[in-house]
Write an enzyme that holds these catalytic residues in place. Structure first.
Site, PDB file in Angstrom:
ATOM      1  N   GLU A 178      33.316 -81.752  82.071  1.00  0.00           N
ATOM      2  CA  GLU A 178      34.667 -81.799  82.659  1.00  0.00           C
ATOM      3  C   GLU A 178      35.738 -82.352  81.717  1.00  0.00           C
ATOM      4  O   GLU A 178      36.487 -83.252  82.088  1.00  0.00           O
ATOM      5  CB  GLU A 178      34.631 -82.599  83.962  1.00  0.00           C
ATOM      6  N   ASN A 214      29.716 -78.298  80.394  1.00  0.00           N
ATOM      7  CA  ASN A 214      29.665 -78.081  81.841  1.00  0.00           C
ATOM      8  C   ASN A 214      31.017 -78.393  82.483  1.00  0.00           C
ATOM      9  O   ASN A 214      31.643 -79.414  82.158  1.00  0.00           O
ATOM     10  CB  ASN A 214      28.598 -79.025  82.427  1.00  0.00           C
ATOM     11  N   HIS A 262      31.573 -75.202  92.436  1.00  0.00           N
ATOM     12  CA  HIS A 262      31.855 -75.839  93.728  1.00  0.00           C
ATOM     13  C   HIS A 262      32.880 -74.952  94.424  1.00  0.00           C
ATOM     14  O   HIS A 262      34.057 -74.931  94.045  1.00  0.00           O
ATOM     15  CB  HIS A 262      32.387 -77.254  93.521  1.00  0.00           C
ATOM     16  N   GLU A 311      25.990 -76.380  89.598  1.00  0.00           N
ATOM     17  CA  GLU A 311      26.217 -77.304  90.728  1.00  0.00           C
ATOM     18  C   GLU A 311      26.659 -76.530  91.963  1.00  0.00           C
ATOM     19  O   GLU A 311      27.532 -76.976  92.718  1.00  0.00           O
ATOM     20  CB  GLU A 311      27.277 -78.356  90.357  1.00  0.00           C
ATOM     21  N   ASP A 361      27.656 -75.054  95.304  1.00  0.00           N
ATOM     22  CA  ASP A 361      27.720 -75.274  96.750  1.00  0.00           C
ATOM     23  C   ASP A 361      28.953 -74.551  97.275  1.00  0.00           C
ATOM     24  O   ASP A 361      29.894 -74.299  96.531  1.00  0.00           O
ATOM     25  CB  ASP A 361      27.675 -76.765  97.155  1.00  0.00           C
TER      26      ASP A 361
HETATM   27  O1  9MR Z   1      27.296 -85.639  93.775  1.00  0.00           O
HETATM   28  C1  9MR Z   1      27.723 -86.715  92.969  1.00  0.00           C
HETATM   29  C2  9MR Z   1      28.124 -87.884  93.853  1.00  0.00           C
HETATM   30  O2  9MR Z   1      26.982 -88.408  94.513  1.00  0.00           O
HETATM   31  C3  9MR Z   1      28.791 -88.959  93.021  1.00  0.00           C
HETATM   32  O3  9MR Z   1      29.299 -89.965  93.894  1.00  0.00           O
HETATM   33  C4  9MR Z   1      29.908 -88.351  92.198  1.00  0.00           C
HETATM   34  C5  9MR Z   1      30.562 -89.404  91.352  1.00  0.00           C
HETATM   35  O4  9MR Z   1      31.657 -88.920  90.697  1.00  0.00           O
HETATM   36  O5  9MR Z   1      29.394 -87.325  91.378  1.00  0.00           O
HETATM   37  C6  9MR Z   1      28.887 -86.272  92.120  1.00  0.00           C
HETATM   38  O6  9MR Z   1      28.446 -85.234  91.261  1.00  0.00           O
HETATM   39  C7  9MR Z   1      29.448 -84.612  90.472  1.00  0.00           C
HETATM   40  C8  9MR Z   1      28.811 -84.180  89.170  1.00  0.00           C
HETATM   41  O7  9MR Z   1      28.187 -85.252  88.554  1.00  0.00           O
HETATM   42  C9  9MR Z   1      29.837 -83.539  88.236  1.00  0.00           C
HETATM   43  N1  9MR Z   1      30.540 -82.466  88.875  1.00  0.00           N
HETATM   44  C10 9MR Z   1      31.107 -82.763  90.196  1.00  0.00           C
HETATM   45  C11 9MR Z   1      30.040 -83.351  91.112  1.00  0.00           C
HETATM   46  C12 9MR Z   1      30.602 -83.586  92.510  1.00  0.00           C
HETATM   47  O8  9MR Z   1      31.605 -84.538  92.482  1.00  0.00           O
END
Ligand code: 9MR
Length: 334
Positions: free
Chosen positions: A156, A197, A233, A261, A263
């Site tokens: 990101e 990513n 997402h 990722e 969903d």
């Molecule tokens: O699903 C993850 C969540 O449990 C955490 O609190 C969050 C913290 O920023 O990160 C989420 O996963 C993220 C991933 O690591 C990177 N892309 C976006 C995902 C959803 O926020």
């Protein structure tokens, strides 16, 4: 009507019809996501929270349906290096051990990200941050060498308009930090595939084009990058008209592409259709090596709009069937 046994010609026709069924049916009839994806050499994975593995329905669903896992949080910087130079791999190791005991593959997520940095790293400047970044990559990638098949090296780092995100890494280290992160990861684990990513890359747009240009530049200069992760997402009804073409243009640069990722917020046929479009797109791009959904069940999703393939009671949703059929069709359009 006489009751005669089939003559020789008819017997031959019956035999060849049976043979055709024997050859075509089993390969197309896999009944789990992982087995179905494996038929085309792909994986189908899920993001996992280690503290849920003690829930039998969670563990059973994960083990039965998926053939790859990624730690939802346990391999991030804040979890793996809570104090400078002091690594803690307990959460990540738990997931790796669980997966390997069941013959599942493991993706690595993520070595460098602006979010979920430990507080000690957030305030570092200049070469102190550079050294911390490189030391972190080296420590984590060394530890998991041989265990993870791919790393999200950088996560990101771009904005919607294609500019670099003004993170502490960007501000302190300048434009070269992404290349440096990839070179450091390559030195630490030469065999893992190294991915960039990001989200919002669900078609040809300003953000995906900026990433595309970076990957093209890296490839032309021999910077070690092997793959690009498309988080995906999404929400039901999102416009995915250039989703497949976008995957393909990255693949044409000589990198693998992965849905990392996935969903989809929504329900019923709308949600199923969007899941199907993504799966069909991956199946249609030979360098799309696999799909990971961002969780096993709606019960524990990071989102509150039920975006996954199993509901709160671990029942298969309409979206599950759409994905399974797409995997079994091998990306067909029917
Ligand atoms: O699903 C993850 C969540 O449990 C955490 O609190 C969050 C913290 O920023 O990160 C989420 O996963 C993220 C991933 O690591 C990177 N892309 C976006 C995902 C959803 O926020």
């Amino acid at each position: 009507m006489t009751d005669r046994p089939p003559n020789r010609g008819m017997r031959r026709r019956i035999a060849s019809a049976v043979a055709a069924l024997t050859f075509t049916s089993p390969a197309q009839a896999a009944t789990t996501l992982g087995a179905s994806a494996a038929e085309s050499g792909r994986y189908f994975g899920a993001a996992v929270a280690g503290n849920r593995l003690s829930e039998s329905a969670y563990a059973n669903t994960l083990a039965a349906e998926f053939n790859s896992v990624v730690a939802e949080n346990a391999m991030k910087w804040d979890a793996t290096e809570p104090n400078p130079g002091q690594f803690n791999f307990s959460g990540g190791d738990q997931i790796v051990n669980w997966a390997q005991a069941r013959g599942m593959k493991v993706r690595g997520h993520t070595l460098v990200w602006h979010a979920q940095q430990p507080s000690w790293a957030q305030g570092l400047t200049g070469n102190n941050l550079r050294n911390a970044m490189n030391n972190h990559i080296t420590g984590v990638a060394n530890h998991y060498e041989g265990d993870v098949f791919a790393w999200d090296v950088v996560n990101e780092a771009f904005e919607w308009d294609g500019s670099r995100r003004q993170s502490n890494l960007q501000i302190q280290l300048g434009n070269g930090w992404i290349e440096e992160a990839f070179r450091t990861a390559d030195a630490a684990d030469p065999s893992a595939r190294l991915c960039y990513n990001d989200y919002g890359t669900d078609g040809i747009n300003a953000k995906s084009t900026a990433i595309y240009n970076m990957v093209r530049d890296f490839r032309s200069r021999g910077v070690p990058i092997d793959c690009v992760g498309f988080q995906s997402h999404l929400s039901a009804g999102d416009n995915l008209s250039s989703y497949q073409a976008n995957l393909q243009r990255f693949a044409d640069l000589g990198v693998d592409v992965e849905i990392t990722e996935l969903d989809v917020g929504g329900s019923g046929s709308g949600q199923a259709a969007t899941f199907k479009t993504v799966t069909d797109s991956c199946m249609a791009v030979s360098r799309c090596t696999g799909i990971t959904v961002w969780g096993v069940t709606d019960k524990y999703s990071w989102r509150n709009d039920d975006p996954l393939l199993f509901d709160d009671n671990y029942q298969k949703k309409q979206a599950y069937t759409a994905v399974l059929n797409s995997l079994n069709e091998g990306g067909g359009t029917c």
